[in-house]
Design a protein around this motif. Sequence first.
Motif, mmCIF file in Angstrom:
data_model
loop_
_atom_site.group_PDB
_atom_site.id
_atom_site.type_symbol
_atom_site.label_atom_id
_atom_site.label_comp_id
_atom_site.label_asym_id
_atom_site.label_seq_id
_atom_site.Cartn_x
_atom_site.Cartn_y
_atom_site.Cartn_z
ATOM 1 N N ASP A 191 4.188 -0.390 -2.817
ATOM 2 C CA ASP A 191 3.426 0.773 -3.278
ATOM 3 C C ASP A 191 2.603 0.453 -4.527
ATOM 4 O OD1 ASP A 191 4.488 2.204 -1.210
ATOM 5 O OD2 ASP A 191 6.026 3.198 -2.398
ATOM 6 N N LEU A 211 -3.007 10.549 6.298
ATOM 7 C CA LEU A 211 -4.070 9.692 5.767
ATOM 8 C C LEU A 211 -5.439 10.316 6.020
ATOM 9 C CD1 LEU A 211 -2.734 6.199 6.923
ATOM 10 C CD2 LEU A 211 -2.758 7.078 4.585
ATOM 11 N N PHE A 264 -0.946 -0.583 -4.273
ATOM 12 C CA PHE A 264 -2.357 -0.239 -4.081
ATOM 13 C C PHE A 264 -2.520 1.083 -3.341
ATOM 14 C CE2 PHE A 264 -2.532 -4.951 -4.254
ATOM 15 C CZ PHE A 264 -3.421 -5.086 -5.316
ATOM 16 N N ASP A 265 -3.630 1.764 -3.613
ATOM 17 C CA ASP A 265 -4.024 2.927 -2.832
ATOM 18 C C ASP A 265 -4.569 2.470 -1.483
ATOM 19 O OD1 ASP A 265 -3.364 4.860 -4.736
ATOM 20 O OD2 ASP A 265 -5.289 4.617 -5.768
ATOM 21 N N PRO A 266 -4.536 3.333 -0.461
ATOM 22 C CA PRO A 266 -5.037 2.942 0.868
ATOM 23 C C PRO A 266 -6.515 2.548 0.881
ATOM 24 C CG PRO A 266 -3.706 4.926 1.017
ATOM 25 C CD PRO A 266 -3.911 4.666 -0.443
ATOM 26 N N THR A 267 -7.279 2.994 -0.098
ATOM 27 C CA THR A 267 -8.715 2.681 -0.131
ATOM 28 C C THR A 267 -8.996 1.320 -0.760
ATOM 29 O OG1 THR A 267 -8.882 3.883 -2.227
ATOM 30 C CG2 THR A 267 -9.406 5.100 -0.211
ATOM 31 N N GLU A 268 -7.994 0.704 -1.401
ATOM 32 C CA GLU A 268 -8.198 -0.587 -2.054
ATOM 33 C C GLU A 268 -7.990 -1.727 -1.056
ATOM 34 O OE1 GLU A 268 -6.857 -0.557 -6.474
ATOM 35 O OE2 GLU A 268 -5.355 0.616 -5.389
ATOM 36 N N TYR A 284 0.806 -1.220 0.000
ATOM 37 C CA TYR A 284 0.000 0.000 0.000
ATOM 38 C C TYR A 284 0.840 1.272 0.000
ATOM 39 C CZ TYR A 284 -4.176 -2.770 0.921
ATOM 40 O OH TYR A 284 -5.209 -3.662 0.811
ATOM 41 N N ARG A 285 0.419 2.215 -0.837
ATOM 42 C CA ARG A 285 1.029 3.537 -0.853
ATOM 43 C C ARG A 285 0.557 4.337 0.361
ATOM 44 N NH1 ARG A 285 0.228 2.570 -6.478
ATOM 45 N NH2 ARG A 285 -1.979 3.136 -6.335
ATOM 46 N N GLY A 286 1.409 5.235 0.831
ATOM 47 C CA GLY A 286 1.006 6.156 1.894
ATOM 48 C C GLY A 286 1.185 5.627 3.297
ATOM 49 N N ALA A 339 -6.068 13.136 3.755
ATOM 50 C CA ALA A 339 -6.366 12.631 2.404
ATOM 51 C C ALA A 339 -7.735 11.942 2.342
ATOM 52 C CB ALA A 339 -5.282 11.649 1.972
ATOM 53 N N ILE A 379 -8.846 9.335 3.954
ATOM 54 C CA ILE A 379 -8.864 7.880 4.061
ATOM 55 C C ILE A 379 -9.721 7.522 5.266
ATOM 56 C CG2 ILE A 379 -7.485 5.797 4.268
ATOM 57 C CD1 ILE A 379 -7.066 7.446 1.677
#
Length: 320
Positions: free
Chosen positions: A70, A232, A72-76, A46-48, A235, A237
């Motif tokens: 890095d 996060l 996937f996005d944190p929402t995935e 995961y990114r972030g 952003a 999340i």
Amino acid sequence: MSSLELPTLPLVVIVGPTASGKSALAMALAKNFHAEIIACDSTQLYRGVDIGTAKPTPADRQEIPHHLIDVFDPTEVATAGAYRDLALAALTDLRERERLPILTVGTGLYMRALLEGLADLPLRSEEVRTRLRESVRKRGAAHLHGVLQHMDREAAARIAPTDEQKLIRAIEVCVLTRKPISEVHRVGRHPLQGWRVLKIGLLPEREELYRRIAARTEAMIAAGWLDEVNGLLVANIAPDAKVFDFIGYRKMLAVARKELTIEQARATIQQATRNYAKRQMTWFRKDTSTTWFSGTGEDPSLQQNVTAWLAEQLAVSGRA
């Protein structure tokens, strides 16, 4: 050429508890054997979320190519199946470029998905999941862990009592298949073809490992872990995103919300990490194909011993 016809090449796999120095050993081996590193870690995808997941440093990643960090996005939501697909693509790339792959394993389930294949699991049932989420709301995730222990003690031993998502999925599979999920996982698999797996295990002394866990937690906090969590939130999340289930992130979220002090969070995170290390070792020590080395990955003498052992193995494979 089908996968069954591919020439067998060596695949180095490094296992061991968190904070045992797997990344440091992988870097040393990669330099000696002109290899590239594939992360096998559900958090580093995961990114972030960089600090609390102990990702390799930017300098290390620039010096030695790293894969599956890095992604996937944190929402995935990443899955073992998605990881396997990505890892197979990375292995194909390294095969074509004639580079030795080194797998650093933090998540045993992902390693098993790659090496042993995935079972034919049932699709999600929202009806079952709704009931289980309601149970979590009323009684907490620890109650689900107790339920899973009755259904499948082997699976319960691998899943943390606080990991709501994994507990729900495990119970869901048990309910839908009317079999223990560990039994379902053992059948219908398609193991990795075309690779000779060379497993290296790190076995630090327990007190040394616990000291390292405490020191690493301190270093993460000093490096700005709380700022990362606040980032996060800035952003947008959501607090129920998968990344907040990673060890320490929900506690740091509680600090950001003034629900815990940093001192309370530090102690809780250190204990949770020690518990996780114990579960990892229980998982990894069951594998009789692993060659174990006492010490940590930064130890020069251990690096020398592993390098010599690996050189012998690669000579057998004709890759030295």
